[in-house]
Scaffold this motif. Structure first.
Motif, PDB file in Angstrom:
ATOM      1  N   UNK A 202      -3.135  34.704  63.537  1.00 42.20           N
ATOM      2  CA  UNK A 202      -4.446  34.041  63.730  1.00 42.20           C
ATOM      3  C   UNK A 202      -4.864  33.126  62.443  1.00 42.20           C
ATOM      4  N   UNK A 203      -4.604  33.270  61.324  1.00 39.67           N
ATOM      5  CA  UNK A 203      -5.009  32.323  60.138  1.00 39.67           C
ATOM      6  C   UNK A 203      -3.784  31.488  59.784  1.00 39.67           C
ATOM      7  N   UNK A 204      -2.711  31.562  60.204  1.00 40.20           N
ATOM      8  CA  UNK A 204      -1.323  30.668  59.767  1.00 40.20           C
ATOM      9  C   UNK A 204      -1.062  30.637  58.509  1.00 40.20           C
ATOM     10  N   UNK A 205      -1.403  31.647  57.460  1.00 40.53           N
ATOM     11  CA  UNK A 205      -1.098  31.669  56.113  1.00 40.53           C
ATOM     12  C   UNK A 205      -0.125  32.428  55.740  1.00 40.53           C
ATOM     13  N   UNK A 206       1.104  31.628  55.222  1.00 38.70           N
ATOM     14  CA  UNK A 206       2.194  32.083  54.732  1.00 38.70           C
ATOM     15  C   UNK A 206       2.100  33.341  53.716  1.00 38.70           C
ATOM     16  N   UNK A 207       2.932  34.316  53.559  1.00 37.95           N
ATOM     17  CA  UNK A 207       2.528  35.502  52.844  1.00 37.95           C
ATOM     18  C   UNK A 207       3.967  35.930  52.248  1.00 37.95           C
ATOM     19  N   UNK A 208       4.027  36.033  51.051  1.00 34.39           N
ATOM     20  CA  UNK A 208       5.381  36.553  50.476  1.00 34.39           C
ATOM     21  C   UNK A 208       5.286  38.103  50.040  1.00 34.39           C
ATOM     22  N   UNK A 209       5.739  39.082  50.867  1.00 39.47           N
ATOM     23  CA  UNK A 209       5.900  40.338  50.800  1.00 39.47           C
ATOM     24  C   UNK A 209       6.477  40.745  49.721  1.00 39.47           C
ATOM     25  N   UNK A 210       7.676  40.337  49.173  1.00 38.16           N
ATOM     26  CA  UNK A 210       8.008  40.795  47.918  1.00 38.16           C
ATOM     27  C   UNK A 210       7.076  40.786  46.712  1.00 38.16           C
ATOM     28  N   UNK A 211       6.211  39.843  46.638  1.00 37.74           N
ATOM     29  CA  UNK A 211       5.264  39.654  45.548  1.00 37.74           C
ATOM     30  C   UNK A 211       4.150  41.034  45.542  1.00 37.74           C
ATOM     31  N   UNK A 212       3.980  41.379  47.041  1.00 38.06           N
ATOM     32  CA  UNK A 212       2.939  42.690  46.941  1.00 38.06           C
ATOM     33  C   UNK A 212       3.787  43.898  46.850  1.00 38.06           C
ATOM     34  N   UNK A 213       5.024  43.884  47.243  1.00 32.62           N
ATOM     35  CA  UNK A 213       5.728  45.002  46.895  1.00 32.62           C
ATOM     36  C   UNK A 213       6.054  45.462  45.382  1.00 32.62           C
ATOM     37  N   UNK A 214       6.312  44.279  44.469  1.00 35.92           N
ATOM     38  CA  UNK A 214       6.244  44.280  43.359  1.00 35.92           C
ATOM     39  C   UNK A 214       5.325  45.067  42.560  1.00 35.92           C
ATOM     40  N   UNK A 215       3.770  44.795  43.062  1.00 35.80           N
ATOM     41  CA  UNK A 215       2.727  45.438  42.712  1.00 35.80           C
ATOM     42  C   UNK A 215       2.646  47.016  42.939  1.00 35.80           C
ATOM     43  N   UNK A 216       2.930  47.227  44.066  1.00 32.34           N
ATOM     44  CA  UNK A 216       2.587  48.522  44.694  1.00 32.34           C
ATOM     45  C   UNK A 216       3.811  49.381  43.962  1.00 32.34           C
ATOM     46  N   UNK A 217       4.954  48.768  43.940  1.00 37.57           N
ATOM     47  CA  UNK A 217       5.926  49.688  43.199  1.00 37.57           C
ATOM     48  C   UNK A 217       5.779  50.099  41.570  1.00 37.57           C
ATOM     49  N   UNK A 218       5.216  49.165  40.922  1.00 36.29           N
ATOM     50  CA  UNK A 218       4.916  49.269  39.348  1.00 36.29           C
ATOM     51  C   UNK A 218       3.719  50.383  39.489  1.00 36.29           C
ATOM     52  N   UNK A 219       2.605  50.273  40.200  1.00 35.39           N
ATOM     53  CA  UNK A 219       1.673  51.283  40.260  1.00 35.39           C
ATOM     54  C   UNK A 219       2.219  52.703  40.613  1.00 35.39           C
ATOM     55  N   UNK A 220       2.950  52.716  41.722  1.00 31.56           N
ATOM     56  CA  UNK A 220       3.809  54.035  42.139  1.00 31.56           C
ATOM     57  C   UNK A 220       4.473  54.495  41.111  1.00 31.56           C
ATOM     58  N   UNK A 221       5.406  53.716  40.238  1.00 32.19           N
ATOM     59  CA  UNK A 221       6.179  54.399  39.114  1.00 32.19           C
ATOM     60  C   UNK A 221       5.234  54.806  38.045  1.00 32.19           C
ATOM     61  N   UNK A 222       4.250  53.946  37.741  1.00 33.27           N
ATOM     62  CA  UNK A 222       3.075  54.484  36.815  1.00 33.27           C
ATOM     63  C   UNK A 222       2.605  55.671  36.950  1.00 33.27           C
ATOM     64  N   UNK A 223       2.235  55.988  38.288  1.00 36.29           N
ATOM     65  CA  UNK A 223       1.782  57.241  38.536  1.00 36.29           C
ATOM     66  C   UNK A 223       2.524  58.453  38.509  1.00 36.29           C
ATOM     67  N   UNK A 224       3.832  58.164  38.933  1.00 38.02           N
ATOM     68  CA  UNK A 224       4.869  59.280  38.781  1.00 38.02           C
ATOM     69  C   UNK A 224       5.194  59.519  37.231  1.00 38.02           C
ATOM     70  N   UNK A 225       5.146  58.622  36.254  1.00 38.23           N
ATOM     71  CA  UNK A 225       5.369  58.748  34.973  1.00 38.23           C
ATOM     72  C   UNK A 225       4.231  59.735  34.270  1.00 38.23           C
ATOM     73  N   UNK A 226       2.909  59.235  34.721  1.00 42.17           N
ATOM     74  CA  UNK A 226       2.025  59.974  34.291  1.00 42.17           C
ATOM     75  C   UNK A 226       1.805  61.277  34.604  1.00 42.17           C
ATOM     76  N   UNK A 227       2.397  61.612  36.036  1.00 43.24           N
ATOM     77  CA  UNK A 227       2.383  62.927  36.284  1.00 43.24           C
ATOM     78  C   UNK A 227       3.437  63.957  35.710  1.00 43.24           C
ATOM     79  N   UNK A 228       4.355  63.353  35.329  1.00 42.01           N
ATOM     80  CA  UNK A 228       5.756  64.071  34.857  1.00 42.01           C
ATOM     81  C   UNK A 228       5.585  64.313  33.148  1.00 42.01           C
ATOM     82  N   UNK A 229       4.715  63.516  32.596  1.00 46.01           N
ATOM     83  CA  UNK A 229       4.606  63.303  31.172  1.00 46.01           C
ATOM     84  C   UNK A 229       4.587  64.878  30.738  1.00 46.01           C
TER      85      UNK A 229
END
Length: 432
Positions: free
Chosen positions: A112-139
């Protein structure tokens, strides 16, 4: 304006350096976009400048919105977002852009808005937050390789496996930053060595499979090998043209540059407003301008270090490291490519290069980091207010004790205390 500034919470140093980098970006983008206008015949330089302004404006809107969200909410959001990101990456592999028959499946068009989006950039953010959550949990808890591999590394490898065929440099950067983050998070080093060995093995197997069965799946293995051969062995390659023009631009700039808008190589250098914008900056503003940009990134890196050290929670520390450090490393990689210290990667210069999704994802990362620093400021303010109240109460008690002592010395009867007064010193002081 004063009210707006007061609403900007979090570390003011990070706000300042991010704003400076965004402000600096306008002149190089305006200048470098002329090659798209006059050589490609697309749009106008003013149009590209306005487009970049809109991207920056939306980016800072994202920073403001994201930094208002308490950062601990991102723990749950990362778990919910991981499967969504996986599906987006899978969709991108088959529906992404193809350039001259070669796989470049990094972008998808938003309906609908025709904007191109790079999904790997979003994946990098989500993945880093996910890893930080896991490391905080097992500390401070015993961790087995099997349990961590299932809960942490399988999701990481799945996401990287979906990014790798179309974007090796981004997959490599994310994997490097994940390894750095788990090292900082006190993940067992011997397990980390196993993971790195597995990653190298899987990459080798992927390359061999792609070479043996080139039509089995879309990939850019031939492009990677060609770039590496060109970088190490001076083998002729189509990327040589870009590097040569970038080096000419840098050499032409000298110490003080040719002046704003006076770049010559922008008319010949592909991706002059994105991947190779640092070369245009040095050509127009000289070595002094290039060093000034590098200095801003290093100062931003310093603020990340300071705020990570001040953060009270482990999850907050890991968020700053996991989301902040990749921004700086991406900038260093971009500048390293421009001066031929590194092979061509396609990484943009954060907050300076043109492009919508790259700017927005950087801004989301900055917003999450500012959310952490905002919470730390609120905690510090609460502690200061509590100490101030306690000091005021102690002063009142001391004044009351002194007053009663003076009464005793003057032969006057001391004030009577009730049981309630003994339980509540403030009532004893203020309630009489």
């Amino acid at each position: 304006m004063k009210e707006l500034i007061n609403n900007l919470k979090g570390d003011k140093g990070i706000w300042s350096f991010v704003m400076l980098l965004a402000l600096i970006s306008f002149m190089p983008v305006f200048s470098a976009s002329s090659n798209l206008v006059y050589l490609v015949g697309k749009g106008s330089t003013i149009g590209y400048l306005v487009k970049h302004l809109v991207h920056i404006f939306i980016g800072f809107g994202l920073i403001y919105l994201v930094h208002k969200v308490p950062y601990h909410y991102y723990k749950g959001l990362s778990q919910l977002a991981m499967p969504v990101v996986g599906l987006l990456l899978l969709y991108t592999m088959f529906q992404g852009t193809v350039i001259e028959g070669a796989n470049a499946s990094r972008w998808i068009k938003v309906p609908f808005i025709g904007v191109t989006f790079q999904t790997s950039a979003l994946a990098g953010i989500v993945l880093m937050v996910y890893v930080a959550r896991y490391l905080a949990k097992i500390y401070d808890k015993p961790v087995t390789f099997r349990s961590s591999f299932i809960e942490l590394w399988i999701p990481v490898f799945l996401i990287l496996g979906l990014i790798l065929p179309a974007n090796f440099s981004t997959a490599a950067l994310i994997f490097s930053m994940v390894c750095m983050l788990v090292f900082v998070g006190k993940y067992p080093i011997k397990y980390l060595f196993y993971i790195v060995a597995m990653g190298v093995t899987m990459l080798t197997m992927f390359v061999l499979f792609a070479k043996a069965f080139p039509k089995a799946m879309p990939n850019r293995v031939d492009t990677w090998i060609s770039r590496m051969d060109s970088f190490f062995d001076d083998t002729p390659n189509e990327d040589d043209y870009q590097i040569e023009k970038a080096k000419i631009a840098i050499a032409s700039g000298g110490v003080y540059g040719l002046g704003p808008g006076k770049s010559i190589q922008k008319n010949f250098l592909p991706q002059s407003s994105s991947d190779f914008i640092f070369a245009i900056i040095v050509e127009e503003y000289g070595l002094a301008g290039g060093l000034a940009v590098l200095f801003l990134y290093l100062m931003l890196f310093f603020r990340f270090l300071v705020t990570a050290h001040k953060a009270k929670s482990l999850f907050g520390k890991l968020l700053i490291v996991g989301l902040g450090f990749p921004v700086i490393f991406q900038a260093l990689i971009n500048m390293g490519v421009a001066v031929e210290l590194l092979p061509v990667t396609g990484q943009t210069l954060p907050l300076i290069s043109s492009g919508g999704s790259s700017i927005w994802m950087i801004c989301i990362s900055i917003g999450i980091i500012l959310s952490v620093t905002k919470k730390e400021e609120e905690i510090a303010q609460e502690i200061a207010e509590k100490e101030e109240r306690e000091a005021a109460l102690q002063q009142l008690i001391d004044e009351h004790i002194l007053k009663e002592k003076n009464k005793e010395e003057a032969g006057m009867a001391p004030a009577a205390y009730s049981v309630e007064d003994a339980a509540n010193p403030m009532r004893a002081v203020m309630g009489k």
